[in-house]
Design a protein around this motif. Structure first.
Motif, PDB file in Angstrom:
ATOM      1  N   ALA B 156       0.832  -1.211   0.000  1.00  0.00           N
ATOM      2  CA  ALA B 156       0.000   0.000   0.000  1.00  0.00           C
ATOM      3  C   ALA B 156       0.864   1.258   0.000  1.00  0.00           C
ATOM      4  O   ALA B 156       0.500   2.278  -0.595  1.00  0.00           O
ATOM      5  CB  ALA B 156      -0.934  -0.005   1.215  1.00  0.00           C
ATOM      6  N   ARG B 207      -4.423  -8.178 -12.323  1.00  0.00           N
ATOM      7  CA  ARG B 207      -4.716  -7.129 -11.339  1.00  0.00           C
ATOM      8  C   ARG B 207      -3.986  -5.838 -11.685  1.00  0.00           C
ATOM      9  O   ARG B 207      -4.525  -4.745 -11.536  1.00  0.00           O
ATOM     10  CB  ARG B 207      -4.308  -7.614  -9.941  1.00  0.00           C
ATOM     11  CG  ARG B 207      -5.161  -8.774  -9.464  1.00  0.00           C
ATOM     12  CD  ARG B 207      -4.593  -9.426  -8.213  1.00  0.00           C
ATOM     13  NE  ARG B 207      -5.505 -10.433  -7.687  1.00  0.00           N
ATOM     14  CZ  ARG B 207      -5.286 -11.122  -6.582  1.00  0.00           C
ATOM     15  NH1 ARG B 207      -4.166 -10.942  -5.894  1.00  0.00           N
ATOM     16  NH2 ARG B 207      -6.175 -11.996  -6.163  1.00  0.00           N
ATOM     17  N   ARG B 213      -6.394  -1.442  -7.345  1.00  0.00           N
ATOM     18  CA  ARG B 213      -5.592  -1.007  -6.194  1.00  0.00           C
ATOM     19  C   ARG B 213      -5.808  -1.911  -4.980  1.00  0.00           C
ATOM     20  O   ARG B 213      -4.846  -2.270  -4.291  1.00  0.00           O
ATOM     21  CB  ARG B 213      -5.938   0.441  -5.819  1.00  0.00           C
ATOM     22  CG  ARG B 213      -5.158   0.968  -4.615  1.00  0.00           C
ATOM     23  CD  ARG B 213      -5.576   2.388  -4.257  1.00  0.00           C
ATOM     24  NE  ARG B 213      -7.000   2.488  -3.986  1.00  0.00           N
ATOM     25  CZ  ARG B 213      -7.579   2.152  -2.822  1.00  0.00           C
ATOM     26  NH1 ARG B 213      -6.834   1.702  -1.825  1.00  0.00           N
ATOM     27  NH2 ARG B 213      -8.879   2.271  -2.661  1.00  0.00           N
ATOM     28  N   VAL B 214      -7.033  -2.275  -4.732  1.00  0.00           N
ATOM     29  CA  VAL B 214      -7.326  -3.085  -3.545  1.00  0.00           C
ATOM     30  C   VAL B 214      -6.617  -4.430  -3.640  1.00  0.00           C
ATOM     31  O   VAL B 214      -5.984  -4.892  -2.688  1.00  0.00           O
ATOM     32  CB  VAL B 214      -8.848  -3.265  -3.378  1.00  0.00           C
ATOM     33  CG1 VAL B 214      -9.143  -4.251  -2.239  1.00  0.00           C
ATOM     34  CG2 VAL B 214      -9.509  -1.920  -3.110  1.00  0.00           C
ATOM     35  N   ALA B 215      -6.696  -5.045  -4.821  1.00  0.00           N
ATOM     36  CA  ALA B 215      -6.040  -6.353  -4.983  1.00  0.00           C
ATOM     37  C   ALA B 215      -4.520  -6.212  -4.936  1.00  0.00           C
ATOM     38  O   ALA B 215      -3.834  -7.012  -4.297  1.00  0.00           O
ATOM     39  CB  ALA B 215      -6.476  -6.993  -6.294  1.00  0.00           C
ATOM     40  N   THR B 217      -2.689  -4.035  -3.459  1.00  0.00           N
ATOM     41  CA  THR B 217      -2.152  -3.665  -2.151  1.00  0.00           C
ATOM     42  C   THR B 217      -2.513  -4.701  -1.087  1.00  0.00           C
ATOM     43  O   THR B 217      -2.201  -4.522   0.085  1.00  0.00           O
ATOM     44  CB  THR B 217      -2.640  -2.275  -1.720  1.00  0.00           C
ATOM     45  OG1 THR B 217      -4.068  -2.273  -1.701  1.00  0.00           O
ATOM     46  CG2 THR B 217      -2.147  -1.206  -2.685  1.00  0.00           C
ATOM     47  N   GLY B 218      -3.132  -5.794  -1.505  1.00  0.00           N
ATOM     48  CA  GLY B 218      -3.535  -6.824  -0.552  1.00  0.00           C
ATOM     49  C   GLY B 218      -2.529  -7.940  -0.377  1.00  0.00           C
ATOM     50  O   GLY B 218      -2.723  -8.827   0.454  1.00  0.00           O
ATOM     51  N   TYR B 219      -1.458  -7.918  -1.163  1.00  0.00           N
ATOM     52  CA  TYR B 219      -0.465  -8.990  -1.044  1.00  0.00           C
ATOM     53  C   TYR B 219       0.288  -8.892   0.281  1.00  0.00           C
ATOM     54  O   TYR B 219       0.683  -7.808   0.705  1.00  0.00           O
ATOM     55  CB  TYR B 219       0.548  -8.902  -2.191  1.00  0.00           C
ATOM     56  CG  TYR B 219      -0.003  -9.353  -3.528  1.00  0.00           C
ATOM     57  CD1 TYR B 219      -0.007 -10.695  -3.877  1.00  0.00           C
ATOM     58  CD2 TYR B 219      -0.513  -8.431  -4.436  1.00  0.00           C
ATOM     59  CE1 TYR B 219      -0.524 -11.120  -5.105  1.00  0.00           C
ATOM     60  CE2 TYR B 219      -1.034  -8.832  -5.657  1.00  0.00           C
ATOM     61  CZ  TYR B 219      -1.034 -10.177  -5.988  1.00  0.00           C
ATOM     62  OH  TYR B 219      -1.544 -10.589  -7.196  1.00  0.00           O
ATOM     63  N   THR B 220       0.487 -10.048   0.907  1.00  0.00           N
ATOM     64  CA  THR B 220       1.321 -10.092   2.110  1.00  0.00           C
ATOM     65  C   THR B 220       2.662 -10.717   1.743  1.00  0.00           C
ATOM     66  O   THR B 220       2.750 -11.538   0.816  1.00  0.00           O
ATOM     67  CB  THR B 220       0.682 -10.946   3.214  1.00  0.00           C
ATOM     68  OG1 THR B 220       0.646 -12.319   2.775  1.00  0.00           O
ATOM     69  CG2 THR B 220      -0.726 -10.460   3.538  1.00  0.00           C
TER      70      THR B 220
END
Lengths: 104, 275
Positions: B156, B207, B213-215, B217-220
């Motif tokens: 993010a 993506r 953006r949501v997908a 920035t969702g990676y850990t």
């Protein structure tokens, strides 16, 4: 300072021609500047890529160092595999192996 | 003037260093896509090219590791690697220090970043420039996102960094091009080098191309490391470019897994026309 110091030495060696010159001219003096364990010192003296890999040296630092030591690509990959066979799994860090199956 | 170009591409050292070992039928379309992007960048007539890369301990170490750093030097040199190993001869690149300084000052209103007046390029920048700007006729502004020495900046924040970069570029009188280099999945510098998770890569690219953006920035890091390897952490550079092109979508020019290059070779562009 185990591992950090050996990585710091490789970082300086990879990027600084003056450190490389000292590596060639005054290796013992260069090593003395870093707080190395006996095993780390021995691995560096031998240029033991397999042991450095198993210790957990960051793979990018080690790849550049292997190139500096004139390892051909396949020999560098083989040296890491030999290290795993001889010394066991990678002890620290991110650059562990998964299935050991790569391009070569 | 504005950001006039935004794209992403791979940077793995095998792309140049082990070129002759790749299947030409796989290699040549990828090289052609790189050259296409280079032609597009030159056609955009940029005053400078910002290269957001993930370096590999060429300039930054764990004694003082910035999460983000932008070059502010008069010139740069590379590669730090053995030139024969990388397959790229040493080169010197003009910088754009005054523009760098203005971009950094503008971005600091929104994000934190370090700056550097010395910078040696490694394969993360040298390999893309070898194809994109072989004449070396466009000043370069390097940016590094730490993708090597954890703790790493969250995705993010990489997206927000891209947003801040876009805002700063759009406020500058110059024409500025941008590329991000790195990833996607790969296990470089291990015995697994050459392993590629194509399904994961294609999902990530879907993506990225949708600029979701949501997908993105969702990676850990735990998931990325497990599914995409250490090299997967470099998705931050792609995510930053998506942030710079927020509201726009992308076009894929090439995705081709080439194991001896150790990566799914990728070239893609963002439109910069808001949807």
């Amino acid at each position: 300072m185990s591992l950090y110091a050996v990585q710091k030495l490789l970082y300086n060696l990879n990027r600084d021609a003056r450190v490389r010159q000292r590596h060639d001219d005054d290796f013992e003096g260069l090593l003395a500047d870093y707080d190395l364990t006996d095993e780390e010192r021995e691995a560096l003296v031998e240029g033991n890529i397999g042991l450095l890999y198993v210790m957990g040296v960051n793979g990018q630092l080690l790849m550049h160092y292997a190139a500096l030591r004139q390892y051909a690509w396949d020999d560098y990959i083989a040296a890491m595999r030999a290290g795993l066979s001889r010394y066991g799994p990678v002890r620290h860090g991110l650059y562990t192996t998964t299935d050991g199956q790569g391009a070569v | 003037m504005a950001l006039v170009y935004a794209g992403v591409c791979s940077h793995a050292p095998g792309i140049t260093g082990r070129a002759e070992r790749a299947d030409p039928q796989l290699r040549e379309p990828f090289y052609a896509a790189m050259h296409r992007m280079g032609a597009e960048i030159r056609a955009a007539r940029p005053d400078a090219l910002v290269v957001v890369a993930a370096e590999h301990f060429a300039n930054f170490f764990m004694d003082n590791m910035p999460a983000y750093c932008m070059g502010m030097a008069d010139h740069y040199e590379g590669p730090i690697e053995d030139p024969d190993w990388l397959g790229i001869a040493p080169r010197r690149f003009a910088g754009a220090p005054a523009l760098s300084r203005r971009l950094i000052e503008a971005m600091m209103a929104d994000v934190d970043l370090a700056y550097a007046e010395e910078w040696q390029f490694d394969h993360g920048i040298m390999v893309p420039l070898h194809f994109l700007l072989p004449e070396g006729d466009v000043p370069i502004i390097p940016v590094n996102i730490n993708c090597q020495g954890p703790p790493l900046t969250p995705p993010a924040r990489a997206y927000a960094f891209g947003r801040a970069l876009r805002k700063a570029c759009d406020a500058a009188p110059e024409r500025i091009a941008l590329i991000g280099t790195g990833g996607i999945s790969h296990w470089p510098a291990t015995p697994d080098s050459g392993k590629i998770n194509e399904a994961w890569d294609r999902e990530f690219l879907d993506r990225w191309l949708a600029n979701d953006r949501v997908a993105l920035t969702g990676y850990t890091d735990e998931e990325t490391w497990r599914e995409a390897g250490q090299g997967g952490f470099e998705i931050r550079t792609f995510i930053a470019v998506a942030g710079a092109a927020e509201g726009c979508v992308g076009e894929l020019y090439c995705y081709e897994p080439i194991p001896i290059f150790a990566v799914g070779c990728t070239v893609a562009r963002m439109s910069l026309v808001s949807m």
